[in-house]
Design a protein around this motif. Structure first.
Motif, PDB file in Angstrom:
ATOM      1  N   THR A  97       0.856  -1.265  -0.109  1.00  0.00           N
ATOM      2  CA  THR A  97       0.012  -0.060   0.082  1.00  0.00           C
ATOM      3  C   THR A  97       1.070   1.165  -0.035  1.00  0.00           C
ATOM      4  OG1 THR A  97      -1.546  -1.326   1.082  1.00  0.00           O
ATOM      5  CG2 THR A  97      -2.061   1.084   1.297  1.00  0.00           C
ATOM      6  N   PRO A  98       0.647   2.177  -1.015  1.00  0.00           N
ATOM      7  CA  PRO A  98       1.394   3.261  -1.051  1.00  0.00           C
ATOM      8  C   PRO A  98       1.225   4.411   0.030  1.00  0.00           C
ATOM      9  CG  PRO A  98       0.083   3.340  -2.848  1.00  0.00           C
ATOM     10  CD  PRO A  98      -0.092   1.958  -1.959  1.00  0.00           C
ATOM     11  N   PHE A  99       1.995   5.039   0.542  1.00  0.00           N
ATOM     12  CA  PHE A  99       1.749   6.147   1.773  1.00  0.00           C
ATOM     13  C   PHE A  99       2.691   7.409   1.501  1.00  0.00           C
ATOM     14  CE2 PHE A  99      -0.752   2.896   3.978  1.00  0.00           C
ATOM     15  CZ  PHE A  99      -1.376   3.484   4.906  1.00  0.00           C
ATOM     16  N   TYR A 100       1.845   8.408   1.954  1.00  0.00           N
ATOM     17  CA  TYR A 100       2.725   9.628   2.007  1.00  0.00           C
ATOM     18  C   TYR A 100       2.846   9.823   3.547  1.00  0.00           C
ATOM     19  CZ  TYR A 100       3.630  14.714   2.545  1.00  0.00           C
ATOM     20  OH  TYR A 100       4.237  15.774   3.218  1.00  0.00           O
ATOM     21  N   VAL A 101       3.903   9.897   4.012  1.00  0.00           N
ATOM     22  CA  VAL A 101       4.364  10.188   5.508  1.00  0.00           C
ATOM     23  C   VAL A 101       5.015  11.427   5.860  1.00  0.00           C
ATOM     24  CG1 VAL A 101       5.267   9.182   7.549  1.00  0.00           C
ATOM     25  CG2 VAL A 101       4.556   7.603   5.661  1.00  0.00           C
ATOM     26  N   ASN A 102       4.397  12.042   6.910  1.00  0.00           N
ATOM     27  CA  ASN A 102       4.988  13.314   7.389  1.00  0.00           C
ATOM     28  C   ASN A 102       5.394  13.158   8.669  1.00  0.00           C
ATOM     29  OD1 ASN A 102       4.534  16.114   8.679  1.00  0.00           O
ATOM     30  ND2 ASN A 102       5.089  16.580   6.624  1.00  0.00           N
ATOM     31  N   GLY A 103       6.881  13.304   9.000  1.00  0.00           N
ATOM     32  CA  GLY A 103       7.208  13.248  10.249  1.00  0.00           C
ATOM     33  C   GLY A 103       7.838  14.602  10.924  1.00  0.00           C
ATOM     34  N   ARG A 104       7.438  14.749  12.324  1.00  0.00           N
ATOM     35  CA  ARG A 104       7.704  15.950  12.941  1.00  0.00           C
ATOM     36  C   ARG A 104       8.738  15.491  14.305  1.00  0.00           C
ATOM     37  NH1 ARG A 104       6.821  17.737   9.115  1.00  0.00           N
ATOM     38  NH2 ARG A 104       5.371  19.890   8.734  1.00  0.00           N
ATOM     39  N   ARG A 105       9.564  16.201  14.943  1.00  0.00           N
ATOM     40  CA  ARG A 105      10.247  15.946  16.164  1.00  0.00           C
ATOM     41  C   ARG A 105       9.389  16.244  17.327  1.00  0.00           C
ATOM     42  NH1 ARG A 105      15.946  18.379  15.849  1.00  0.00           N
ATOM     43  NH2 ARG A 105      14.618  20.136  16.276  1.00  0.00           N
ATOM     44  N   ILE A 106       9.128  15.501  18.348  1.00  0.00           N
ATOM     45  CA  ILE A 106       8.544  15.977  19.530  1.00  0.00           C
ATOM     46  C   ILE A 106       9.364  15.432  20.796  1.00  0.00           C
ATOM     47  CG2 ILE A 106       6.461  16.014  18.381  1.00  0.00           C
ATOM     48  CD1 ILE A 106       5.685  13.267  19.772  1.00  0.00           C
ATOM     49  N   VAL A 107       8.889  15.699  21.825  1.00  0.00           N
ATOM     50  CA  VAL A 107       9.488  15.078  23.187  1.00  0.00           C
ATOM     51  C   VAL A 107       8.499  14.326  23.829  1.00  0.00           C
ATOM     52  CG1 VAL A 107      10.599  15.576  25.171  1.00  0.00           C
ATOM     53  CG2 VAL A 107      11.384  16.752  23.068  1.00  0.00           C
ATOM     54  N   ILE A 108       8.675  13.222  24.348  1.00  0.00           N
ATOM     55  CA  ILE A 108       7.718  12.422  25.178  1.00  0.00           C
ATOM     56  C   ILE A 108       8.273  11.949  26.277  1.00  0.00           C
ATOM     57  CG2 ILE A 108       6.108  10.233  25.012  1.00  0.00           C
ATOM     58  CD1 ILE A 108       5.826  10.740  22.116  1.00  0.00           C
ATOM     59  N   ASP A 109       7.830  12.216  27.335  1.00  0.00           N
ATOM     60  CA  ASP A 109       8.446  11.729  28.772  1.00  0.00           C
ATOM     61  C   ASP A 109      10.020  12.111  28.641  1.00  0.00           C
ATOM     62  OD1 ASP A 109       5.933  11.064  29.588  1.00  0.00           O
ATOM     63  OD2 ASP A 109       6.088   8.901  28.727  1.00  0.00           O
ATOM     64  N   GLY A 110      10.464  13.085  28.157  1.00  0.00           N
ATOM     65  CA  GLY A 110      11.839  13.646  28.094  1.00  0.00           C
ATOM     66  C   GLY A 110      12.596  12.852  27.216  1.00  0.00           C
ATOM     67  N   ARG A 111      11.869  12.217  26.210  1.00  0.00           N
ATOM     68  CA  ARG A 111      12.664  11.376  25.184  1.00  0.00           C
ATOM     69  C   ARG A 111      12.358  12.236  23.844  1.00  0.00           C
ATOM     70  NH1 ARG A 111      11.497   5.416  25.074  1.00  0.00           N
ATOM     71  NH2 ARG A 111       9.421   5.876  25.370  1.00  0.00           N
ATOM     72  N   GLU A 112      13.377  12.331  22.961  1.00  0.00           N
ATOM     73  CA  GLU A 112      13.065  12.729  21.519  1.00  0.00           C
ATOM     74  C   GLU A 112      12.441  11.519  20.665  1.00  0.00           C
ATOM     75  OE1 GLU A 112      15.734  16.476  20.294  1.00  0.00           O
ATOM     76  OE2 GLU A 112      16.575  14.652  20.048  1.00  0.00           O
ATOM     77  N   CYS A 113      11.593  11.827  20.141  1.00  0.00           N
ATOM     78  CA  CYS A 113      10.807  11.005  19.334  1.00  0.00           C
ATOM     79  C   CYS A 113      10.426  11.645  17.979  1.00  0.00           C
ATOM     80  CB  CYS A 113       9.401  10.416  19.912  1.00  0.00           C
ATOM     81  SG  CYS A 113      10.071   9.425  21.515  1.00  0.00           S
ATOM     82  N   VAL A 114       9.903  10.787  16.912  1.00  0.00           N
ATOM     83  CA  VAL A 114       9.385  11.189  15.751  1.00  0.00           C
ATOM     84  C   VAL A 114       7.852  10.895  15.762  1.00  0.00           C
ATOM     85  CG1 VAL A 114       9.162  10.951  13.211  1.00  0.00           C
ATOM     86  CG2 VAL A 114      11.573  11.293  14.561  1.00  0.00           C
ATOM     87  N   VAL A 115       7.145  11.635  15.471  1.00  0.00           N
ATOM     88  CA  VAL A 115       5.614  11.257  15.246  1.00  0.00           C
ATOM     89  C   VAL A 115       5.373  11.510  13.923  1.00  0.00           C
ATOM     90  CG1 VAL A 115       4.860  13.807  15.761  1.00  0.00           C
ATOM     91  CG2 VAL A 115       3.125  11.874  15.796  1.00  0.00           C
ATOM     92  N   GLY A 116       4.651  10.483  13.236  1.00  0.00           N
ATOM     93  CA  GLY A 116       4.526  10.491  11.875  1.00  0.00           C
ATOM     94  C   GLY A 116       3.125  10.246  11.435  1.00  0.00           C
ATOM     95  N   MET A 117       2.840  10.804  10.482  1.00  0.00           N
ATOM     96  CA  MET A 117       1.225  10.584  10.014  1.00  0.00           C
ATOM     97  C   MET A 117       1.349  10.121   8.482  1.00  0.00           C
ATOM     98  SD  MET A 117      -1.939  13.323   9.711  1.00  0.00           S
ATOM     99  CE  MET A 117      -1.137  14.270   8.584  1.00  0.00           C
ATOM    100  N   GLY A 118       0.585   8.922   8.222  1.00  0.00           N
ATOM    101  CA  GLY A 118       0.533   8.538   6.746  1.00  0.00           C
ATOM    102  C   GLY A 118      -0.687   8.564   6.245  1.00  0.00           C
ATOM    103  N   ILE A 119      -0.550   9.007   5.279  1.00  0.00           N
ATOM    104  CA  ILE A 119      -1.807   9.052   4.286  1.00  0.00           C
ATOM    105  C   ILE A 119      -1.765   8.201   2.972  1.00  0.00           C
ATOM    106  CG2 ILE A 119      -3.271  10.771   3.023  1.00  0.00           C
ATOM    107  CD1 ILE A 119      -2.303  13.004   4.495  1.00  0.00           C
ATOM    108  N   GLU A 120      -2.805   7.258   2.941  1.00  0.00           N
ATOM    109  CA  GLU A 120      -2.732   6.306   1.636  1.00  0.00           C
ATOM    110  C   GLU A 120      -2.870   7.421   0.681  1.00  0.00           C
ATOM    111  OE1 GLU A 120      -5.177   2.700  -0.036  1.00  0.00           O
ATOM    112  OE2 GLU A 120      -5.449   3.273   1.958  1.00  0.00           O
ATOM    113  N   VAL A 121      -2.031   6.751  -0.602  1.00  0.00           N
ATOM    114  CA  VAL A 121      -2.053   7.573  -1.894  1.00  0.00           C
ATOM    115  C   VAL A 121      -2.363   6.594  -3.113  1.00  0.00           C
ATOM    116  CG1 VAL A 121      -0.793   9.660  -0.955  1.00  0.00           C
ATOM    117  CG2 VAL A 121       0.514   7.630  -1.909  1.00  0.00           C
TER     118      VAL A 121
END
Length: 330
Positions: free
Chosen positions: A68-92
Motif C-alpha cells: 500500500t503506497p503512503f505519503y508520510v510526514n514526520g515531526r520531532r517531539i518530546v515524550i516523557d523527556g525522550r526525543e521521538c518522531v511522530v509520523g502521520m501516513g496518508i494512503e495515496v
C-alpha cells in the motif's frame, strides 16, 4: 524513538500491516516498509531528528504481502523527556493510480506526436517532390514551347510575338517561386548535404529576408546525425529564427553548431529584448513546447534562457545515433 522502537501507535497501523498490538511493540518501523524503500525511509527519519521535520513516500507491506503506497510526514517531539518522531501516513493509492494513468496517457500522446511529426515531414517531402517533378517539368516545357513559338513567329505577327514574350516573362518567376516552395517544404540541402549546409543556407535566407545580420560558426561535422534527428534540429532552428523575427527586435543572430563524439549541440543567440520566464509560461507559447517535444523523442533537450535587454539563447542538445544510452536501450 531514537532506538527505532514504537512508543505509541493507532489501530489503523495494525489494520494496514496486519500485526497485533503485541507484535507491533516488538517491530521496528522500518520493518513495515518495502525493501527498496528501507534505507530511504531510515535516512528521512534521521533527518527528522536532525532538522525537526521531513516527509517521504514509501510502500507499506502487510503481513500477507499486500503493498500500500503512503505519503508520510514526520515531526520531532518530546515524550516523557525522550526525543521521538511522530509520523502521520496518508494512503495515496488513488493518487498513484492517477499518476500512472497520466504517465501512460502522456506517453501515448508523445508517441502520437512523434508519428504526426514524421507523417508531416513525409508529406512535405512528397508534396515537394510532386511540385518539382510534375509542375517543374510542365513549366519548363511551357517555356521551351513559348520560345519555339516566338522563333516561328519571327516578325510577321508583332502582336502575337509581344504576347508570347509577356507569357515567357511570367514563366521564369513562376519557376523560381516553385523552387522556393519546394525548398521551404523540404530543403534538399538537408537530405543531400546534411544539417550543417541546411543551417547555413537557412541563416543566409533569414538575413536576406529580415535584414538581421546572422553569423554561423560550425565546429565539427554532423555525420553522426541521421535524417530524423537532422530534421528535428533543423525545424527547431527554423522556429528559433521565426521567434527572433517576430518577437526579439534583434539586429544580430549568432548560430553555433557543435558536433561531438556523442551529441550535437546547436546554439542560437540573439541580441534582442530577451525572453522572460513569464513569456515561456504563457499558454499560447506552443512554439517552445513544440521545440522541446521534438528533441524529447530522441532523448535530447532544449534550454531557452533570456535576460531583459541582453537577448535570448536557445540551446539544443541532440544525442547522436551512436549515443551509448541509445545503444544500450536497443
Amino acid at each position: 524513538d531514537r532506538e527505532g522502537r514504537f512508543v505509541l501507535w493507532n489501530e489503523n497501523l495494525e489494520t494496514v500491516t496486519g500485526y497485533s498490538t503485541a507484535e507491533m511493540a516488538l517491530r521496528n518501523p522500518i520493518d513495515n516498509v518495502a525493501d527498496e524503500h528501507k534505507e530511504y525511509v531510515a535516512q528521512r527519519i534521521r533527518l527528522v531528528f536532525e532538522n525537526g521535520s521531513a516527509d517521504a513516500e514509501c510502500a507499506i507491506i502487510s503481513r500477507t504481502g499486500v503493498r500500500t503506497p503512503f505519503y508520510v510526514n514526520g515531526r520531532r517531539i518530546v515524550i516523557d523527556g525522550r526525543e521521538c518522531v511522530v509520523g502521520m501516513g496518508i494512503e495515496v493509492t488513488r493518487r498513484k493510480k492517477a499518476e500512472q494513468q497520466l504517465e501512460f496517457t502522456t506517453s501515448q500522446l508523445r508517441a502520437l506526436t512523434a508519428r504526426l511529426q514524421s507523417a508531416r515531414e513525409e508529406e512535405r517531402t512528397r508534396i515537394a517532390r510532386e511540385i518539382h517533378d510534375v509542375l517543374g517539368q510542365a513549366l519548363t516545357g511551357l517555356k521551351f514551347d513559348l520560345a519555339w513559338l516566338a522563333k516561328k513567329m519571327g516578325g510577321e505577327h508583332p502582336v502575337w510575338t509581344k504576347k508570347i514574350g509577356e507569357m515567357g516573362k511570367l514563366v521564369d518567376p513562376t519557376i523560381e517561386r516553385m523552387r522556393q516552395l519546394c525548398t521551404e517544404l523540404r530543403p534538399g540541402l538537408l537530405d543531400d548535404l546534411g544539417l550543417r549546409a541546411a543551417i547555413e543556407w537557412q541563416a543566409e535566407e533569414f538575413q536576406t529576408r529580415t535584414g538581421i545580420a546572422t553569423k554561423v560558426i560550425a565546429a565539427g561535422g554532423d555525420r553522426m546525425i541521421d535524417g530524423e534527428r537532422s530534421t528535428a534540429v533543423f525545424r527547431i532552428f527554423q522556429e528559433a529564427l521565426t521567434n527572433v523575427a517576430r518577437h526579439a527586435d534583434a539586429t544580430r543572430v549568432r548560430i553555433e553548431l557543435k558536433g561531438g563524439t556523442e551529441e550535437v549541440e546547436l546554439i542560437v543567440r540573439d541580441n534582442g529584448r530577451g525572453v522572460t520566464s513569464a513569456d515561456l509560461a504563457r499558454p499560447e507559447s506552443l512554439g517552445t513546447l513544440g521545440m522541446r517535444e521534438r528533441v524529447r523523442l530522441f532523448g535530447g533537450e532544449v534550454r531557452i534562457t533570456g535576460e531583459p535587454g541582453a537577448g535570448t539563447i536557445v540551446q539544443v542538445t541532440m544525442p547522436g545515433r551512436f549515443h551509448p544510452q541509445e545503444q544500450n536501450a536497443r
